[in-house]
Enzyme design. Structure first.
Site: not given
Length: 412
Positions: A55, A172
């Protein structure tokens, strides 16, 4: 992921139990058994987790939708790349931070259930978030509304603040790392790059993060802190509400140079309808230097909440203004009526005064004549003598006594 998943070359048909060569076939692919022609989805076992399909894919590895065969629940399993596994320094830091990340229990942070190593591969097991990512929303819809952008910003900032209070920065933040639960709750994921903000080990020489959202200090290889995450969140919200990141270029180096230029792009340059409060909060969060950004996550959240309140108050403000204007008009009308009433009263009083004065002036001469006449009669009565002799020829007898003729002396 060849290192782990694709290294298995044989699978078993769930129908006839025959062995099938699945060399090079990825997990989640639809295949047909060459023996019984039964079609099924290729899955793989990884420890006690059944990997169903991939995914996601990132710089650290691949993410799979799976099932915990012991706890019977859907999970997301991240398997790290082999080159990272070979970096002992990275693995040591990763395991340490994974312990802290697993302890983070916040509604806006994806929960980490487990982490460890299996057959030489390191992994993270997380809660499965089925609502897709912010990246998906931007791709499918072009952008999100200002209100939704504010709600996402408030939620993610709250999650990052929770982690920061426990000594972690994310490193991030980007649209792909913001997921949505079934109820639409925004959640930040992938603390795999997280780092204790007081640590001096920043993997020197490496820039972790996506160029469109990376903070200038990271590009300059300077120490990062929570304000670096704030910068990345600000650029992410900018992208979400405009449909484009604040700095674009064909080459990543050019993008980095624009981040370093210090020329802040206003979000209203692309979406003029964005409120000034939202534009101010976003611009402050993506300031070139950390000290020019918000002083805390709390301050940033407060700015976004203020913008959201003002945004929600627009329609109510119109009604409120209408009501106030009606009340003001009613007040002016009442004041006008009072002034008219007073004016009428003054006018009536003036007219009455004018005519009543004229009436009194007409009556005054009669009163004066009567007074003068009465005064003259009174004076006349007082001036008339009581013993004045009668006039000759008058028949009026005198009131004085008369001498008797017999008593008068004889005349000589």
């Amino acid at each position: 992921m060849k290192e782990v998943v694709d290294s298995e070359t044989v699978s078993t048909c769930p129908n006839c139990q025959g062995s099938i060569d699945v060399t090079g076939i990825q997990v989640g692919a639809e295949i047909a058994c060459p023996i019984c022609n039964h079609e099924f989805t290729l899955t793989r076992m990884f420890g006690n987790f059944l990997l169903e399909r991939q995914i996601g894919q990132g710089g650290m590895g691949a993410v799979y939708l799976g099932k915990d065969t012991i706890l019977k629940r859907k999970v997301a399993i991240k398997l790290l790349k082999t080159e990272l596994v070979e970096d002992e320094k990275f693995i040591s830091t990763f395991l340490f931070e994974a312990q802290i990340t697993a302890s983070l229990n916040h509604p806006n942070i994806v929960q980490v259930y487990a982490f460890g190593e299996q057959r030489g591969t390191y992994y993270l097991v997380m809660e499965h978030i089925p609502g897709g990512s912010l990246d998906d929303k931007i791709l499918n819809n072009g952008s999100v509304s200002e209100q939704e952008g504010l709600e996402i910003g408030i939620a993610i900032a709250a999650g990052l603040n929770f982690a920061h209070q426990r000594g972690l920065i994310h490193r991030d933040i980007k649209p792909g790392n913001i997921l949505f639960g079934e109820d639409g709750t925004p959640k930040v994921v992938d603390f795999g790059l997280s780092l204790a903000y007081d640590s001096e080990d920043h993997f020197a020489g490496e820039i972790w993060g996506t160029p469109y959202y990376v903070a200038p200090e990271k590009l300059e290889h300077k120490p990062e802190d929570w304000r670096s995450d704030l910068y990345s969140l600000g650029t992410t919200l900018f992208h979400a509400m405009t449909g484009r990141p604040p700095y674009e270029a064909e080459d990543p180096t050019e993008v980095a140079m624009k981040h370093l230029s210090g020329n802040i792009v206003s979000i209203r340059a692309f979406v003029p309808t964005i409120s000034s409060q939202t534009a101010h909060a976003i611009s402050k969060s993506i300031a070139r230097y950390p000290e020019d950004r918000s002083a805390s996550y709390e301050e940033f959240i407060e700015q976004l909440e203020d913008a959201k309140r003002r945004l929600h108050g627009d329609e109510k403000e119109e009604v409120k203004v209408s009501i106030l204007m009606s009340q003001e008009e009613e007040t002016r009308r009442s004041a006008w009526l009072v002034m008219v009433f007073v004016g009428v009263c003054v006018l009536v009083a003036g007219v009455f005064y004018f005519f009543s004065d004229a009436i009194f002036k007409e009556k005054e001469p009669d009163l004066d004549i009567m007074s003068v006449k009465e005064a003259k009669d009174s004076k006349a009565a007082k001036a008339k003598p009581t013993n004045a002799p009668p006039k000759p020829g008058s028949n009026q007898s005198s009131s004085a006594p008369k001498a008797s003729p017999t008593n008068a002396p004889p005349q000589k």
